[in-house]
Motif scaffolding. Structure first.
Motif, PDB file in Angstrom:
ATOM      1  N   MET A 266     -96.169 -78.156  31.753  1.00  0.00           N
ATOM      2  CA  MET A 266     -97.428 -77.238  31.876  1.00  0.00           C
ATOM      3  C   MET A 266     -98.371 -77.378  30.742  1.00  0.00           C
ATOM      4  O   MET A 266     -97.790 -76.721  29.623  1.00  0.00           O
ATOM      5  N   ASP A 267     -99.552 -77.846  30.953  1.00  0.00           N
ATOM      6  CA  ASP A 267    -100.787 -77.736  29.738  1.00  0.00           C
ATOM      7  C   ASP A 267    -100.286 -78.640  28.666  1.00  0.00           C
ATOM      8  O   ASP A 267    -100.817 -78.592  27.633  1.00  0.00           O
ATOM      9  N   LYS A 268     -99.344 -79.652  28.910  1.00  0.00           N
ATOM     10  CA  LYS A 268     -98.965 -80.711  27.832  1.00  0.00           C
ATOM     11  C   LYS A 268     -99.792 -81.970  28.281  1.00  0.00           C
ATOM     12  O   LYS A 268     -99.540 -82.191  29.416  1.00  0.00           O
ATOM     13  N   THR A 269    -100.371 -82.613  27.227  1.00  0.00           N
ATOM     14  CA  THR A 269    -100.895 -83.884  27.703  1.00  0.00           C
ATOM     15  C   THR A 269     -99.648 -84.952  27.245  1.00  0.00           C
ATOM     16  O   THR A 269     -99.147 -85.048  26.142  1.00  0.00           O
ATOM     17  N   VAL A 270     -99.241 -85.692  27.991  1.00  0.00           N
ATOM     18  CA  VAL A 270     -98.315 -86.472  28.195  1.00  0.00           C
ATOM     19  C   VAL A 270     -99.045 -88.279  28.222  1.00  0.00           C
ATOM     20  O   VAL A 270     -99.333 -88.522  29.342  1.00  0.00           O
ATOM     21  N   GLY A 271     -98.957 -89.096  27.151  1.00  0.00           N
ATOM     22  CA  GLY A 271     -99.215 -90.377  27.189  1.00  0.00           C
ATOM     23  C   GLY A 271     -97.815 -91.143  27.319  1.00  0.00           C
ATOM     24  O   GLY A 271     -96.908 -90.982  27.301  1.00  0.00           O
ATOM     25  N   MET A 272     -98.361 -92.311  28.176  1.00  0.00           N
ATOM     26  CA  MET A 272     -97.368 -93.186  28.951  1.00  0.00           C
ATOM     27  C   MET A 272     -97.424 -94.566  28.049  1.00  0.00           C
ATOM     28  O   MET A 272     -98.495 -95.195  28.071  1.00  0.00           O
TER      29      MET A 272
END
Length: 181
Positions: free
Chosen positions: A101-107
């Motif tokens: 939650m509320d974390k930006t996660v790049g793939m």
């Protein structure tokens, strides 16, 4: 802001190389960010058994807590059998439902064919959004044949794509923090 990169492979160095390049680009975008790279090869993350986190070994608890304490994540995986690695899926299964939650996660991924990029969009993105992550529009997919024997990458557009993912990840996280204040 702390960005944790995860190399979700237990073999080879392509995933590690890609995640590290994006982490370094993030540091170049904003020198104040703290970066850390978790290489799953270096940890004994236990299989999920459905018990509380405290029932697992020290490595499992350590890796999960690093993820939960990060502001942003960069998750990398090779594509095997049209899917992410089992080791990465197992790690994600350790997280609570709202763990991102509320974390930006790049793939980030690499695979044999151009069509393997779809795994990011139709498999990993759905897992991350279920865990309530904010996933940037940009992602990074690199075909395996772009790597040479020394794990150097030969793609004239790669540096631009790496910088774009790093910048977008940081910008989104900063905007979310401003919104929450």
């Amino acid at each position: 802001m702390k960005i944790v990169g995860i190399s979700g492979s237990l073999a080879g160095y392509k995933t590690f190389t890609l995640v590290n390049k994006v982490l370094q680009a993030a540091k170049a975008v904003d020198s104040t960010v703290e970066i850390e790279l978790i290489d799953l090869k270096g940890y004994d993350v236990e299989f999920v058994k459905g018990t509380p986190l405290s029932f697992y070994n020290d490595d499992t608890v350590k890796v999960v807590n690093k993820i939960l304490s990060a502001d942003c994540l960069l998750i990398g995986t090779p594509i095997y059998q049209a899917s992410i690695t089992g080791a990465l899926k197992n790690l994600l299964d350790h997280l609570p439902v709202d763990g991102l939650m509320d974390k930006t996660v790049g793939m980030i991924a690499h695979g044999e064919t151009d069509k393997h990029f779809l795994v990011l969009e139709y498999h990993l993105r759905s897992i991350l959004t279920f865990l309530k992550a904010v996933v940037p529009v940009s992602n990074l997919f690199v075909r395996n044949d772009y790597f040479d024997e020394e794990n150097e990458i030969h793609d004239i557009n790669l540096n631009h794509r790496i910088k774009k993912l790093a910048a977008e990840t940081i910008t989104i996280q900063k905007l979310m923090k401003l919104k929450g204040e």
